[in-house]
Design an enzyme around this catalytic site. Structure first.
Site, PDB file in Angstrom:
ATOM      1  N   ALA A 156       0.838  -1.201   0.000  1.00  0.00           N
ATOM      2  CA  ALA A 156       0.000   0.000   0.000  1.00  0.00           C
ATOM      3  C   ALA A 156       0.874   1.252   0.000  1.00  0.00           C
ATOM      4  O   ALA A 156       1.848   1.328  -0.743  1.00  0.00           O
ATOM      5  CB  ALA A 156      -0.969  -0.042   1.174  1.00  0.00           C
ATOM      6  N   CYS A 157       0.535   2.217   0.834  1.00  0.00           N
ATOM      7  CA  CYS A 157       1.224   3.512   0.791  1.00  0.00           C
ATOM      8  C   CYS A 157       2.666   3.437   1.265  1.00  0.00           C
ATOM      9  O   CYS A 157       3.457   4.358   1.022  1.00  0.00           O
ATOM     10  CB  CYS A 157       0.463   4.545   1.622  1.00  0.00           C
ATOM     11  SG  CYS A 157      -1.213   4.870   1.019  1.00  0.00           S
ATOM     12  N   ALA A 158       3.036   2.355   1.938  1.00  0.00           N
ATOM     13  CA  ALA A 158       4.415   2.184   2.415  1.00  0.00           C
ATOM     14  C   ALA A 158       5.282   1.434   1.408  1.00  0.00           C
ATOM     15  O   ALA A 158       6.438   1.111   1.708  1.00  0.00           O
ATOM     16  CB  ALA A 158       4.409   1.447   3.747  1.00  0.00           C
TER      17      ALA A 158
END
Length: 372
Positions: A156-158
């Site tokens: 995801a965003c990481a």
């Protein structure tokens, strides 16, 4: 083991953008129509009324005022409210690969490198356009690489920080000299523009970062350490996947878009990201005052400022915690790279910064870098 260096970052966003006022207008028009058409059912308590959105609500909840998108017309169409990305034949470059390629080429050009200088490509993003063949291999081919390897991954965003840890270890152990990480985030394709809780969050962007062995030439940013942690949570979720066609029957309403419990995410992520960042700083023998700046994933202005305040133990002013989400929104994994690239030229040799990204999973990654 060898040093690992961030050599360059390249990124791109679509020209088209949507302001909060534009987004609110189409959302509220949809909400009004839905509530009117379903007034009787709402009155009987069978379905819930859709609450209206507002510019004030969006700015207070997130700090976002604008976002760039690949197809504004589709999102502004009240009967559609999702982008139109036409199907391409198998022989044509896929849309996401093309989006990633634009950032990859910028990163190589900025570094003065060519495809022949790269050993591997990692596409790290919230979602890939298809299951296989890997989008990364398509980008590898489009770059003209005649050797090496490529693979896709997601956290995801990481995703960018997780990929940087993989690339760092491959470079430090001598298995590669240069690795290109590409984060093509077409978040408008999986966002739910008819849910008030998420309709304003995301923007589209593509970013790439070139990591190299430190002995290639002076300069760059030494990637001194990375720390990763994950915690299971359903608070931020998207169920798009290869099993969707087995789960839904003809005529069923397809709702496998992004959904979140914003209050829960806020409550959970701040201590997680702060702890991961603080522990990494300590593990490397530094103190918070040894880190000048935090380049954080641009999820929410209050989360960014709270994490920087806790991890760096100072007020999160514009120098300590630069913000770009007011213009670009949450661009998932690409945002931490964009924030770094836009807010690092003023730093001097020997100064250090914190890269930190967090997202669904939960997944959190932090990295300490020092300008050489």
């Amino acid at each position: 083991m060898r040093d690992c260096i961030i050599r360059s970052v390249g990124w791109t966003v679509p020209d088209a953008s949507i302001s909060n006022s534009e987004l609110v207008a189409v959302f509220n028009a949809y909400a009004e129509r839905f509530n009117t058409e379903n007034a009787d059912a709402i009155a009987r308590g069978e379905i819930n009324e859709i609450p209206f959105s507002s510019e004030q609500f969006i700015e207070q909840a997130s700090g976002i005022m604008n976002r760039h998108v690949v197809d504004k017309a589709g999102l502004m169409d009240i009967d559609r409210m999702r982008p139109r990305i036409p199907h391409r034949e198998k022989e044509a470059l896929a849309f996401q690969a093309e989006f990633g390629l634009s950032a990859a080429r910028k990163a190589l050009e900025k570094a003065g490198r060519t495809a022949d200088d790269v050993d591997g490509v990692i596409v790290a993003s919230s979602a890939q356009q298809r299951n296989f063949p890997a989008v990364s291999v398509e980008i590898q081919n489009a770059l003209g690489m005649t050797r090496g390897w490529a693979f896709d991954m997601t956290m995801a965003c990481a995703s960018a920080i997780f990929a940087m840890q993989q690339a760092r270890e491959l470079i430090r152990t001598g298995q590669a000299d240069a690795i290109l990480i590409v984060c093509p985030e077409v978040m408008s394709a999986i966002n739910h523009y008819r849910r008030r809780e998420v309709h304003f969050i995301f923007g589209d962007a593509s970013a790439a970062v070139l990591l190299e062995a430190g002995d290639r030439e002076p300069g760059g940013w030494e990637l001194q350490g990375v720390r990763l942690e994950t915690r299971w949570s359903n608070a931020l979720r998207s169920d798009f996947g290869f099993m969707n066609h087995t789960e839904f029957e003809e005529g069923d309403e397809f709702e496998a878009f992004v959904d979140q419990d914003g209050h829960r995410v806020f409550r959970d992520v701040i201590p997680l990201a702060s702890s991961v960042s603080s522990q990494l700083i300590s593990d490397l023998g530094y103190k918070p005052q040894d880190i000048r700046r935090g380049w954080l994933h641009q999820a929410n202005i209050r989360i960014v400022q709270a994490v920087v305040k806790k991890a760096l133990e100072r007020e999160p002013d514009a120098d300590a915690a630069p913000i770009i989400l007011n213009e670009y929104g949450n661009t998932s994994s690409s945002s931490v790279l964009m924030t770094f690239d836009l807010n690092s030229d003023d730093m001097d040799t020997g100064e250090r910064g914190l890269l930190c990204a967090f997202g669904a999973g939960y997944g959190c990654g932090a990295a300490i870098i020092e300008k050489r």
